[in-house]
Design a protein around this motif. Structure first.
Motif, PDB file in Angstrom:
ATOM      1  N   LEU A  54       0.797  -1.335  -0.053  1.00 48.95           N
ATOM      2  CA  LEU A  54       0.054  -0.004  -0.075  1.00 48.95           C
ATOM      3  C   LEU A  54       0.841   1.216   0.141  1.00 48.95           C
ATOM      4  O   LEU A  54       1.630   1.323   0.757  1.00 48.95           O
ATOM      5  N   TYR A  57       0.242   3.093   3.346  1.00 50.11           N
ATOM      6  CA  TYR A  57       0.123   2.393   4.699  1.00 50.11           C
ATOM      7  C   TYR A  57       1.085   1.400   4.848  1.00 50.11           C
ATOM      8  O   TYR A  57       0.933   0.454   5.560  1.00 50.11           O
ATOM      9  N   GLY A  58       1.999   0.937   3.881  1.00 55.16           N
ATOM     10  CA  GLY A  58       2.957   0.180   3.963  1.00 55.16           C
ATOM     11  C   GLY A  58       2.665  -1.239   3.458  1.00 55.16           C
ATOM     12  O   GLY A  58       1.701  -1.651   2.810  1.00 55.16           O
ATOM     13  N   THR A  59       3.454  -2.215   3.764  1.00 54.35           N
ATOM     14  CA  THR A  59       3.208  -3.740   3.297  1.00 54.35           C
ATOM     15  C   THR A  59       2.268  -4.490   4.219  1.00 54.35           C
ATOM     16  O   THR A  59       2.389  -4.120   5.602  1.00 54.35           O
ATOM     17  N   LYS A  60       1.426  -5.204   3.681  1.00 59.19           N
ATOM     18  CA  LYS A  60       0.509  -6.198   4.581  1.00 59.19           C
ATOM     19  C   LYS A  60       0.443  -7.623   3.865  1.00 59.19           C
ATOM     20  O   LYS A  60       0.766  -7.818   2.817  1.00 59.19           O
ATOM     21  N   GLU A  73      -6.340 -10.212   7.118  1.00 56.34           N
ATOM     22  CA  GLU A  73      -5.039  -9.678   7.180  1.00 56.34           C
ATOM     23  C   GLU A  73      -4.138 -10.547   8.396  1.00 56.34           C
ATOM     24  O   GLU A  73      -4.690 -10.635   9.519  1.00 56.34           O
ATOM     25  N   LYS A  76       2.851  -9.074   9.551  1.00 58.46           N
ATOM     26  CA  LYS A  76       3.557  -8.585   8.587  1.00 58.46           C
ATOM     27  C   LYS A  76       4.798  -8.696   8.959  1.00 58.46           C
ATOM     28  O   LYS A  76       5.232  -8.653  10.299  1.00 58.46           O
ATOM     29  N   PRO A  77       5.903  -9.120   7.963  1.00 56.75           N
ATOM     30  CA  PRO A  77       7.205  -9.124   8.516  1.00 56.75           C
ATOM     31  C   PRO A  77       7.665  -7.720   9.047  1.00 56.75           C
ATOM     32  O   PRO A  77       7.509  -6.714   8.348  1.00 56.75           O
ATOM     33  N   THR A  78       8.103  -7.518  10.101  1.00 60.53           N
ATOM     34  CA  THR A  78       8.434  -6.438  10.815  1.00 60.53           C
ATOM     35  C   THR A  78      10.072  -6.412  11.307  1.00 60.53           C
ATOM     36  O   THR A  78      10.238  -7.341  12.092  1.00 60.53           O
ATOM     37  N   CYS A 100      10.324  -2.962   6.487  1.00 66.52           N
ATOM     38  CA  CYS A 100       9.736  -3.712   5.128  1.00 66.52           C
ATOM     39  C   CYS A 100       9.010  -2.858   4.097  1.00 66.52           C
ATOM     40  O   CYS A 100       8.237  -2.615   4.244  1.00 66.52           O
TER      41      CYS A 100
END
Lengths: 369, 89
Positions: A54, A57-60, A73, A76-78, A100
């Motif tokens: 996104l 709003y980042g990876t999901k 959902e 997510k790799p953090t 990520c």
């Protein structure tokens, strides 16, 4: 034979199904408007995993337990908190963000480790989940490997892991393809790693560094299911193959009209048969003469056929990304999608291609399911 | 109480009702919201806890300046808006 395909695109996920008369058509959409970087199926239980990228709003990570009917959902790799004062720069001197930026590779663990998943990311972190993606942990043995500092971005600003091959004979044995960082192998489920890209050649480096394994740019690495010591790599400046589990790679120079591209697929039951979707070369990323073709070898790369039946042969500028070519579990059906939003299916190993659409969003990833 | 309101664009991904919370800095205010809506955290902050590159936060009409530590002060009666930036779109 697989009768269903998923395509992850710049603007959503598309389900494509085989109808009567062998006609393939889009049957469902999900996440319309969202950028998806990856779609993959866990062959152990049929679970579908989709990675979102996104913009704001980042990876999901999204998981579907009902074949794409609904998604939830998951974790997510953090990346862990970056230690205060730590300097972490890539080979180009750029500060590596501990964030990520993209989910770029996915693989199910072995049959003996249910629920285990691997995930590769930009800027180069490998993650592992033991609970079907609910929680992810950075594989610190690779992240802390000193030679990671020699990696650099290829296309993207930062290096990334785009290929994960889990040996079907031994789930502790995993090979990674990294742009640009070569091929890395663990035989102890990620406790220790070694770079295994001997034989690869980098035309983009000064001559004395051209064969340095750690700076190679394999665009995509795939492993033959029935002969796992055979892996194929579509590399930045050529095609490479190993027949001894990455101990030594051999350049394949016989592919025409070009050996540049991103995607490669290997027949699951025949290590000598592989497919590629070529473009001219790195600074001209479109098909030679504006003609979309697939190349196929059946003899381990000694010779290639150029497959063009059903594919546009005039003013076509489609480019196929590394995850946008797939072969089904029987090795009969193939699908590839392009940055132009075209998607073709073959039911005879690439002899003939059938268009499904020319109007999808740019396609990042396809998979049979 | 500080009223925190979120861009409606986030509703495509998860539920983000406005929240009334306590806090003297942007970090404290957002942490108070995440305490009641944990999935929201990764949509607003990156892995290192900084504001995402394309997310903006306004405190009583002023865009926050400290995007890393989120130390900008928040008065007790402030309105905080978490917005989607035009960049990144």
């Amino acid at each position: 034979m697989s009768d269903r395909i998923f395509a992850a695109t710049r603007k959503g996920l598309f389900t494509i199904e085989r109808r009567g008369g062998g006609r393939w058509e889009v049957s469902a959409t999900e996440f319309l408007g969202d950028n998806l970087s990856l779609i993959s199926v866990d062959p152990r239980d049929g679970t579908l995993y989709a990675a979102q990228d996104l913009g704001h709003y980042g990876t999901k990570f999204q998981r579907s337990d009902d074949g794409g009917g609904s998604f939830t959902e998951v974790g997510k790799p953090t990346y862990p908190e970056k230690p205060e004062g730590l300097e972490d720069r890539d080979a180009a001197g750029k500060e590596v963000p501990w964030n990520c930026e993209k989910i770029w590779a996915f693989a199910a663990g072995g049959d003996d480790e249910p629920g285990a998943l691997w995930c590769g990311t930009i800027p180069g972190g490998l993650f592992r989940s033991n609970d079907r993606g609910d929680n992810w942990t950075l594989v610190e043995s690779l992240w802390n490997e000193p030679r990671r500092k020699q990696w650099f971005g290829g296309g993207a600003d930062m290096p990334g892991i785009h290929s994960i091959c889990v040996d079907p004979r031994d789930s502790k044995h995993v090979a990674l393809g990294i742009s640009c960082g070569g091929v890395w192998v663990t035989r102890d489920r990620g406790e220790t790693w070694d770079c295994r890209a001997d034989g690869m050649r980098a035309a983009y480096m000064p001559p004395e560094q051209a064969f340095d394994p750690v700076i190679q740019d394999p665009h995509c690495v795939v492993q033959c299911r029935s002969a796992p010591d055979v892996l194929w790599a579509q590399h930045h400046n050529g095609i490479f193959r190993t027949t001894n589990g990455c101990e030594q790679w051999t350049e394949i120079e016989s592919a025409q009209p070009s050996s540049f591209g991103f995607a490669v697929a290997v027949h699951p039951n025949d290590p000598d048969t592989a497919w590629f979707v070529p473009a001219i070369k790195d600074e001209a990323r479109y098909p030679v003469d504006g003609q979309v073709v697939v190349t196929r070898t059946r003899d381990g790369g000694k010779s290639f056929e150029v497959l063009r039946e059903g594919l546009p042969q005039q003013h076509a500028y489609d480019l196929t990304f590394r995850h946008a070519l797939d072969v089904d579990g029987d090795g009969e059906r193939l699908v590839f999608g392009t940055t132009t939003g075209s998607l073709w299916v073959s039911e005879d190993q690439g002899d003939q291609w059938h268009p499904v659409s020319h109007h999808l969003p740019p396609i990042h990833s396809v998979t049979f399911a | 109480m500080v009223r925190v309101t979120f861009t409606a664009n986030l509703e495509r991904h998860l539920s983000v009702p406005a929240a009334d919370v306590e806090g003297a800095t942007v970090r404290e205010v957002l942490d108070a919201v995440f305490a009641i809506n944990e999935p929201l955290r990764s949509y607003v902050l990156d892995d290192q806890g900084a504001l995402r590159k394309h997310v903006n936060v306004f405190v009583s009409g002023t865009q926050v300046r400290d995007r890393g530590d989120l130390s900008d002060a928040v008065r007790g009666d402030a309105d905080v808006y978490v917005m989607q930036a035009l960049s990144g779109g």
